[in-house]
Design a protein around this motif. Structure first.
Motif, mmCIF file in Angstrom:
data_model
loop_
_atom_site.group_PDB
_atom_site.id
_atom_site.type_symbol
_atom_site.label_atom_id
_atom_site.label_comp_id
_atom_site.label_asym_id
_atom_site.label_seq_id
_atom_site.Cartn_x
_atom_site.Cartn_y
_atom_site.Cartn_z
ATOM 1 N N ARG A 110 0.833 -1.211 0.000
ATOM 2 C CA ARG A 110 0.000 0.000 0.000
ATOM 3 C C ARG A 110 0.863 1.254 0.000
ATOM 4 O O ARG A 110 0.607 2.227 0.723
ATOM 5 N N GLY A 111 1.892 1.180 -0.828
ATOM 6 C CA GLY A 111 2.812 2.289 -0.915
ATOM 7 C C GLY A 111 2.188 3.522 -1.533
ATOM 8 O O GLY A 111 1.375 3.440 -2.445
ATOM 9 N N SER A 112 2.585 4.695 -1.034
ATOM 10 C CA SER A 112 2.076 5.968 -1.537
ATOM 11 C C SER A 112 3.177 7.013 -1.472
ATOM 12 O O SER A 112 4.290 6.747 -1.014
ATOM 13 N N SER A 113 2.843 8.214 -1.895
ATOM 14 C CA SER A 113 3.818 9.306 -1.868
ATOM 15 C C SER A 113 4.185 9.708 -0.444
ATOM 16 O O SER A 113 5.173 10.417 -0.232
ATOM 17 N N GLU A 114 3.409 9.244 0.533
ATOM 18 C CA GLU A 114 3.696 9.560 1.930
ATOM 19 C C GLU A 114 4.724 8.610 2.535
ATOM 20 O O GLU A 114 5.231 8.863 3.631
ATOM 21 N N ASP A 115 5.016 7.521 1.833
ATOM 22 C CA ASP A 115 5.910 6.510 2.407
ATOM 23 C C ASP A 115 7.370 6.869 2.211
ATOM 24 O O ASP A 115 7.770 7.455 1.204
ATOM 25 N N ARG A 116 8.144 6.469 3.210
ATOM 26 C CA ARG A 116 9.591 6.623 3.176
ATOM 27 C C ARG A 116 10.192 5.231 3.391
ATOM 28 O O ARG A 116 10.192 4.710 4.507
ATOM 29 N N THR A 117 10.635 4.645 2.304
ATOM 30 C CA THR A 117 11.164 3.280 2.332
ATOM 31 C C THR A 117 12.676 3.312 2.474
ATOM 32 O O THR A 117 13.346 4.172 1.896
ATOM 33 N N GLY A 118 13.219 2.378 3.226
ATOM 34 C CA GLY A 118 14.666 2.303 3.386
ATOM 35 C C GLY A 118 15.148 0.870 3.322
ATOM 36 O O GLY A 118 14.434 -0.063 3.706
ATOM 37 N N THR A 119 16.364 0.684 2.826
ATOM 38 C CA THR A 119 16.913 -0.666 2.739
ATOM 39 C C THR A 119 18.431 -0.639 2.725
ATOM 40 O O THR A 119 19.062 0.345 2.330
ATOM 41 N N GLY A 120 18.999 -1.750 3.164
ATOM 42 C CA GLY A 120 20.424 -1.995 3.035
ATOM 43 C C GLY A 120 20.676 -3.128 2.070
ATOM 44 O O GLY A 120 21.778 -3.662 1.993
ATOM 45 N N LEU A 121 19.629 -3.516 1.328
ATOM 46 C CA LEU A 121 19.753 -4.583 0.338
ATOM 47 C C LEU A 121 20.585 -4.120 -0.851
ATOM 48 O O LEU A 121 20.568 -2.950 -1.210
ATOM 49 N N PRO A 122 21.277 -5.041 -1.502
ATOM 50 C CA PRO A 122 21.970 -4.678 -2.746
ATOM 51 C C PRO A 122 20.966 -4.499 -3.879
ATOM 52 O O PRO A 122 20.099 -5.355 -4.088
ATOM 53 N N LEU A 123 21.079 -3.410 -4.600
ATOM 54 C CA LEU A 123 20.161 -3.167 -5.707
ATOM 55 C C LEU A 123 20.501 -4.000 -6.930
ATOM 56 O O LEU A 123 19.689 -4.082 -7.855
#
Length: 509
Positions: A184-197
């Motif tokens: 349910r991602g939206s423009s209000e979300d701030r996603t973060g990761t340390g995964l390799p792209l």
């Protein structure tokens, strides 16, 4: 007509000033990301990169990776992302097999990849912060068909040399749409990761899903639990994505933190390996969020099943088929299994790959004419329709979220003149999920030891593939045809047998 960069361009037109990317020292709005990527695409076209040309990309999870990745797409070329830990032989293989026209390499990488490119006369561009041009006007992009190959991701499955899974424009766009819908991602979300792209999880489940929803993506170039916690607080993340070893490491680094410290965090998305139930329970309590596990493969653009956000995570299960995808568990005769019965997992839908690059026989072996992909994984569904992965049909090892293929390691072991027999297996590990173990038989009179054998593999394999447990035996058990019987190897004994040599390791994935 479409292009993988389309979601970025859409938000650059509708919400140009919203943050799209956050790195360690920089941010890019959607408009700036569009300008930077299309400007770099223009440079690629001026250098005679044409639609369909393959471009190798090797970089950590930094904003520059995203800019280059999207630029390759905007130019109509095919991105070939590779692990930054790849050795020279591994890189040479990919460069040759994919027929790469250009290699784009992060400026801080060691010499192995540039040496591989030089050996094959492949030109190299250096990737650095200077490539980001965020002012001016966006340049044009190449319109593509949804069935055009957009990315080639190399994966061995469980046998043979690595195969390039061809992911199409439609696969990646569908992955972004499905990922945004599931979270349910939206423009209000701030996603973060340390995964390799460079891995499909980071590309599809995280990057494409974030840009499709219009939120921001915070990147950690190299996972460190304390740094991830700092990024979580600094950027007030609402979504995190990672593999089980990351969640476990963050739990140990969290100290006396409580849920109030992370009140804005909605969900943590877990994949890449089975999530231990105890880790999930403790993480949800400590961080005050729902941790949801999913299941997918490189060949399905990371998507297959996902736990429902409303029902919450079901420990030990990866959820039901995601929107627009179908998942079945079948027996040996191809019939759909009843709930609770173990069979092979099959997946069908818009994220299933086009096929293996220039390998029609391998493609036909896993992809049926009606679109069903044979995963090679064993699983079962319960009465709710939730999937549980039971085991792997062959011998694939998943160490800290990375696929490790025993046949590739065995091939390297056999290149040592003293090695007569070799078998590589995965053994349970509290931190990585599985650890790589090698059982070898040597020439009579050989004085080769585990440490020397480790040095041999370290020179020829990426760090995560190196056997950390080595057992030297007189001979391995074989069947009537002379084939080594891996099932006869006592994995528990590999941890306790005095002949076993455990090689020191770092605690990062």
């Amino acid at each position: 007509m479409a292009n993988v960069i389309d979601p970025v361009c859409f938000h650059a037109d509708t919400t140009p000033d919203n943050i799209a990317l956050r790195g360690a020292d920089s941010t890019l709005t959607y408009r700036q990301l569009q300008i930077a990527s299309t400007t770099y695409a223009g440079a690629l076209r001026e250098w005679d990169i044409s639609p369909g040309d393959r471009v190798l990309l090797a970089a950590p999870s930094v904003p520059e990776f995203v800019v280059a990745y999207l630029a390759i797409q905007a130019a109509g070329a095919v991105v070939v992302p590779v692990n930054t830990m790849s050795t020279r032989p591994e890189t040479e293989y990919v460069l040759s097999d994919a027929g790469v026209s250009l290699a784009i390499l992060w400026n801080e990488l060691g010499p192995a990849m540039s040496q591989a490119a030089a050996a094959l006369d492949v030109p190299v561009w250096t990737l650095s912060p200077e490539i980001i041009v965020s002012d001016g006007l966006p340049k044009s992009i190449v319109d593509r068909d949804g069935e055009d190959t957009a990315a080639i991701l190399y994966t061995s499955g469980t046998t043979g040399r690595p195969k390039g899974a061809e992911l199409t424009v439609g696969n990646l766009l569908s992955g972004g749409q499905i990922g945004a819908e599931c979270s349910r991602g939206s423009s209000e979300d701030r996603t973060g990761t340390g995964l390799p792209l460079f891995h499909v999880f980071g590309q599809a489940s995280v990057m494409m899903a974030t840009f499709t929803g219009g939120g921001s993506l915070s990147l950690l170039a190299r996972f460190d639990p304390s740094a991830m916690l700092a990024m979580l607080r600094r950027d007030r993340l609402t979504i995190m994505a990672g593999v089980p070893t990351m969640w476990n490491a963050m739990l140990h680094a969290a100290g006396d933190a409580d849920p109030e410290d992370f009140a804005q965090l909605r969900i943590a998305i877990s994949g890449g390996a089975s999530l231990p139930g105890e880790v999930a329970r403790v993480f949800e309590t400590r961080f005050g969020c729902t941790i949801l596990e999913g299941y997918g493969l490189t060949e399905t653009t990371a998507f297959g099943t996902f736990n429902d956000i409303d029902r919450g995570g079901k420990i030990g299960y990866t959820g039901r088929a995601v929107p627009r995808m179908e998942v079945e568990v079948r027996d040996h005769d191809g019939n759909q299994c009843t709930p609770g019965t173990v069979g092979e997992v099959f997946v069908k839908g818009p994220t299933v790959m086009k096929g293996y690059w220039r390998r029609p026989v391998d493609t036909a072996g896993v992809l049926s004419p009606d679109g069903w992909f044979r995963t090679g994984d064993l699983g079962c569904v319960d009465s709710d329709g939730d999937l549980r992965i039971v085991d792997r049909v062959k011998d694939l090892i998943i160490r800290g979220g990375y696929n490790v293929y025993p046949s590739e390691i065995e091939e390297v072991l056999y290149t040592h003149p003293d090695v007569v027999e070799a078998a590589v297996v995965g053994v349970p590990d509290d931190h990585y999920g599985e650890e790589v173990a090698a059982v070898v038989a040597l020439l009579p009179g050989s004085e080769l030891d585990g440490a020397e054998l480790t040095r041999w593999t370290r020179e020829r394999l990426s760090a995560y593939k190196i056997p950390r447990i080595i057992s030297i035996v007189d001979a391995l058990t074989k069947g009537s045809t002379g084939k080594i019987l891996k099932r006869s190897i006592d994995k528990a004994a590999l941890r306790t047998d005095p002949l076993t040599v455990e090689v020191p390791r770092k605690v990062t994935p």
